[in-house]
Scaffold this motif. Structure first.
Motif, PDB file in Angstrom:
ATOM      1  N   HIS A  11       0.953  -1.363  -0.164  1.00 33.52           N
ATOM      2  CA  HIS A  11      -0.147  -0.203   0.061  1.00 33.52           C
ATOM      3  C   HIS A  11       0.764   1.915  -0.010  1.00 33.52           C
ATOM      4  O   HIS A  11       1.858   1.567   0.909  1.00 33.52           O
ATOM      5  CB  HIS A  11      -1.099  -0.324   1.108  1.00 33.52           C
ATOM      6  CG  HIS A  11      -2.103   1.318   1.392  1.00 33.52           C
ATOM      7  ND1 HIS A  11      -3.092   1.397   0.677  1.00 33.52           N
ATOM      8  CD2 HIS A  11      -1.791   2.266   2.344  1.00 33.52           C
ATOM      9  CE1 HIS A  11      -3.415   2.532   0.537  1.00 33.52           C
ATOM     10  NE2 HIS A  11      -2.685   3.126   1.668  1.00 33.52           N
ATOM     11  N   ASP A  12       0.355   1.598  -1.278  1.00 32.00           N
ATOM     12  CA  ASP A  12       1.391   3.471  -1.275  1.00 32.00           C
ATOM     13  C   ASP A  12       3.060   3.434  -0.756  1.00 32.00           C
ATOM     14  O   ASP A  12       3.811   4.087  -0.403  1.00 32.00           O
ATOM     15  CB  ASP A  12       0.987   4.264  -0.304  1.00 32.00           C
ATOM     16  CG  ASP A  12      -0.516   4.702  -0.390  1.00 32.00           C
ATOM     17  OD1 ASP A  12      -1.031   4.041  -1.593  1.00 32.00           O
ATOM     18  OD2 ASP A  12      -0.519   5.603   0.651  1.00 32.00           O
ATOM     19  N   ASP A  38      -1.650  -4.621  -5.042  1.00 38.17           N
ATOM     20  CA  ASP A  38      -1.316  -3.141  -5.055  1.00 38.17           C
ATOM     21  C   ASP A  38      -3.240  -2.792  -3.595  1.00 38.17           C
ATOM     22  O   ASP A  38      -4.306  -2.464  -4.173  1.00 38.17           O
ATOM     23  CB  ASP A  38      -1.393  -2.113  -6.095  1.00 38.17           C
ATOM     24  CG  ASP A  38      -2.134  -0.380  -5.466  1.00 38.17           C
ATOM     25  OD1 ASP A  38      -1.337  -0.653  -4.302  1.00 38.17           O
ATOM     26  OD2 ASP A  38      -1.919   0.129  -7.185  1.00 38.17           O
ATOM     27  N   ASP A  39      -2.592  -2.549  -3.123  1.00 33.73           N
ATOM     28  CA  ASP A  39      -3.978  -2.258  -2.273  1.00 33.73           C
ATOM     29  C   ASP A  39      -4.498  -0.956  -1.995  1.00 33.73           C
ATOM     30  O   ASP A  39      -4.142  -0.385  -1.344  1.00 33.73           O
ATOM     31  CB  ASP A  39      -3.459  -3.131  -0.881  1.00 33.73           C
ATOM     32  CG  ASP A  39      -4.450  -3.442   0.664  1.00 33.73           C
ATOM     33  OD1 ASP A  39      -5.474  -2.972   0.178  1.00 33.73           O
ATOM     34  OD2 ASP A  39      -4.936  -3.055   1.790  1.00 33.73           O
ATOM     35  N   ALA A  40      -5.396  -0.508  -2.803  1.00 29.32           N
ATOM     36  CA  ALA A  40      -5.871   0.916  -3.127  1.00 29.32           C
ATOM     37  C   ALA A  40      -4.777   1.908  -2.453  1.00 29.32           C
ATOM     38  O   ALA A  40      -5.021   3.008  -2.055  1.00 29.32           O
ATOM     39  CB  ALA A  40      -6.892   0.443  -2.138  1.00 29.32           C
ATOM     40  N   SER A  41      -3.073   1.135  -3.120  1.00 31.03           N
ATOM     41  CA  SER A  41      -2.400   2.872  -3.323  1.00 31.03           C
ATOM     42  C   SER A  41      -3.234   4.009  -3.762  1.00 31.03           C
ATOM     43  O   SER A  41      -3.956   4.076  -4.962  1.00 31.03           O
ATOM     44  CB  SER A  41      -1.435   2.099  -3.793  1.00 31.03           C
ATOM     45  OG  SER A  41      -0.683   1.414  -3.619  1.00 31.03           O
ATOM     46  N   THR A  45       2.443   3.003  -7.413  1.00 26.76           N
ATOM     47  CA  THR A  45       2.875   1.914  -6.922  1.00 26.76           C
ATOM     48  C   THR A  45       2.628   0.782  -8.321  1.00 26.76           C
ATOM     49  O   THR A  45       3.518   0.451  -8.410  1.00 26.76           O
ATOM     50  CB  THR A  45       1.690   0.891  -5.276  1.00 26.76           C
ATOM     51  OG1 THR A  45       3.132   1.860  -4.496  1.00 26.76           O
ATOM     52  CG2 THR A  45       2.627  -0.077  -5.188  1.00 26.76           C
ATOM     53  N   ARG A  61      -5.006  -5.891  -8.375  1.00 28.33           N
ATOM     54  CA  ARG A  61      -4.928  -4.701  -7.789  1.00 28.33           C
ATOM     55  C   ARG A  61      -6.791  -4.371  -6.912  1.00 28.33           C
ATOM     56  O   ARG A  61      -7.327  -5.353  -7.506  1.00 28.33           O
ATOM     57  CB  ARG A  61      -4.827  -3.632  -9.162  1.00 28.33           C
ATOM     58  CG  ARG A  61      -3.954  -3.676  -9.348  1.00 28.33           C
ATOM     59  CD  ARG A  61      -4.166  -2.592 -10.885  1.00 28.33           C
ATOM     60  NE  ARG A  61      -3.718  -1.391 -10.604  1.00 28.33           N
ATOM     61  CZ  ARG A  61      -3.965  -0.423 -11.314  1.00 28.33           C
ATOM     62  NH1 ARG A  61      -2.891  -0.839 -12.123  1.00 28.33           N
ATOM     63  NH2 ARG A  61      -3.028   1.213 -11.026  1.00 28.33           N
ATOM     64  N   SER A  62      -6.293  -3.651  -5.755  1.00 30.25           N
ATOM     65  CA  SER A  62      -7.694  -3.821  -5.047  1.00 30.25           C
ATOM     66  C   SER A  62      -8.172  -2.402  -4.435  1.00 30.25           C
ATOM     67  O   SER A  62      -7.616  -1.592  -4.656  1.00 30.25           O
ATOM     68  CB  SER A  62      -7.616  -4.316  -3.057  1.00 30.25           C
ATOM     69  OG  SER A  62      -9.176  -4.297  -2.253  1.00 30.25           O
ATOM     70  N   PRO A  65      -9.161  -0.764   0.517  1.00 35.55           N
ATOM     71  CA  PRO A  65      -8.160  -1.428   1.273  1.00 35.55           C
ATOM     72  C   PRO A  65      -8.710  -2.429   2.237  1.00 35.55           C
ATOM     73  O   PRO A  65      -9.884  -2.823   2.571  1.00 35.55           O
ATOM     74  CB  PRO A  65      -8.312  -0.198   2.260  1.00 35.55           C
ATOM     75  CG  PRO A  65      -8.262   1.128   2.223  1.00 35.55           C
ATOM     76  CD  PRO A  65     -10.091   0.167   1.026  1.00 35.55           C
ATOM     77  N   GLY A  71      -5.090  -9.256   2.581  1.00 34.79           N
ATOM     78  CA  GLY A  71      -4.171  -9.277   0.701  1.00 34.79           C
ATOM     79  C   GLY A  71      -2.944  -9.866   0.192  1.00 34.79           C
ATOM     80  O   GLY A  71      -3.613 -10.677  -0.329  1.00 34.79           O
TER      81      GLY A  71
END
Length: 306
Positions: A11-12, A38-41, A45, A61-62, A65, A71
């Motif tokens: 994340h980010d 990619d957790d809601a970045s 990312t 990708r989500s 979050p 995840g």
């Protein structure tokens, strides 16, 4: 079907994910894959990962979050390899890691195998190696009752075991809670002495937060898993040492009694190990007792009237 899948939720992490992915791919066997979530970045990312061309790299990708535990479970469900490994977005995989760890998994007949780390900081690139000391399957449960003796991103595990355990629980220390459950069910956890990753130390780490630490100490699911392992290995229930230190309802006499009873039980269990391993457990116990007594004194002072 790849034999090994490396799970990397992020994340980010645009500032470090590129180096983490490239170092992992360099160490990755041909019959393996790296799955990044990619957790809601809100940063770049995904673009960084998409810019790395490698057939073994998968990006998921989500939009919302999920957090680390959910995840990781999503990545587990999306893959079907025999072995599963972990990696974090701000660390570096050391050359040859996976080939060494797969051999070590077989050699130790382990279900979950971990490595050691070398630490570095982003600013000064300070490298600090840890002692390349292993922990056997027999000694590992006692280490777990004293501390978390391993870094999560050094893991290589048999998927069948993770499936049997039901994956990760959504708790503050999702890794430690899983190790406790695995050990209580009789699975073989081993720390191999060979370094697996370069572990980045920085102030923004979740585990550096005092709030996160307290949430972990007081989490009911983790407490239950700890108690079950204590009953299995010590023949008696027990509470985490730091939880004793911050328990305001426990008076000083009760604290001392519970701590001494726990120490005697661990010492008795350690005596069943070989001489070297027993000595390491006793030394770790002594350090932890000193630390928890110091934490208790700090807690008492913090509640004194100003």
């Amino acid at each position: 079907m790849p034999r090994l899948t490396v799970l990397l939720p992020v994340h980010d992490g645009a500032a470090t994910i590129g180096a983490a992915v490239r170092s992992t791919l360099r160490a990755l066997p041909r019959d393996a894959e790296l799955r990044v979530l990619d957790d809601a970045s809100g940063d770049a990312t995904a673009r960084v990962v998409e810019g790395i061309a490698d057939a073994r790299l998968r990006l998921d990708r989500s939009a919302r979050p999920l957090g680390v535990a959910a995840g990781l479970n999503r990545l587990l469900a999306a893959s079907d390899s025999e072995l599963v490994a972990r990696m974090d977005a701000d660390d570096l995989t050391l050359p040859g890691r996976f080939a060494r760890q797969v051999r070590a998994l077989r050699r130790h007949r382990a279900d979950l195998l971990f490595g050691t780390v070398v630490q570095f900081s982003s600013g000064g690139r300070r490298i600090r190696p840890t002692a390349p000391t292993g922990v056997s399957a027999a000694a590992f449960p006692l280490h777990l009752l004293l501390t978390n003796p391993v870094a999560h991103p050094t893991l290589v595990a048999r998927r069948a075991v993770l499936d049997e355990l039901g994956g990760y629980a959504s708790v503050p220390s999702e890794d430690y809670e899983l190790w406790l459950r695995a050990a209580a069910r009789g699975h073989r956890l081993v720390r191999d002495g060979a370094p697996a990753i370069a572990y980045r130390v920085h102030p923004a780490q979740v585990t550096a937060s005092s709030g996160w630490r307290r949430a972990s100490w007081t989490d009911p699911a983790t407490a239950g898993a700890f108690d079950r392992l204590a009953r299995d290995r010590l023949g008696r229930g027990a509470r985490r040492l730091n939880l004793l230190a911050i328990d305001e309802a426990l008076d000083d006499a009760g604290f001392a009694t519970e701590l001494d009873d726990f120490a005697r039980a661990v010492t008795t269990a350690a005596d069943r190990l070989g001489r070297v391993e027993a000595g390491r457990v006793r030394a770790l116990l002594a350090r932890r007792l000193d630390a928890v007594r110091a934490l208790r004194r700090q807690e008492r002072r913090s509640h004194e009237p100003a």
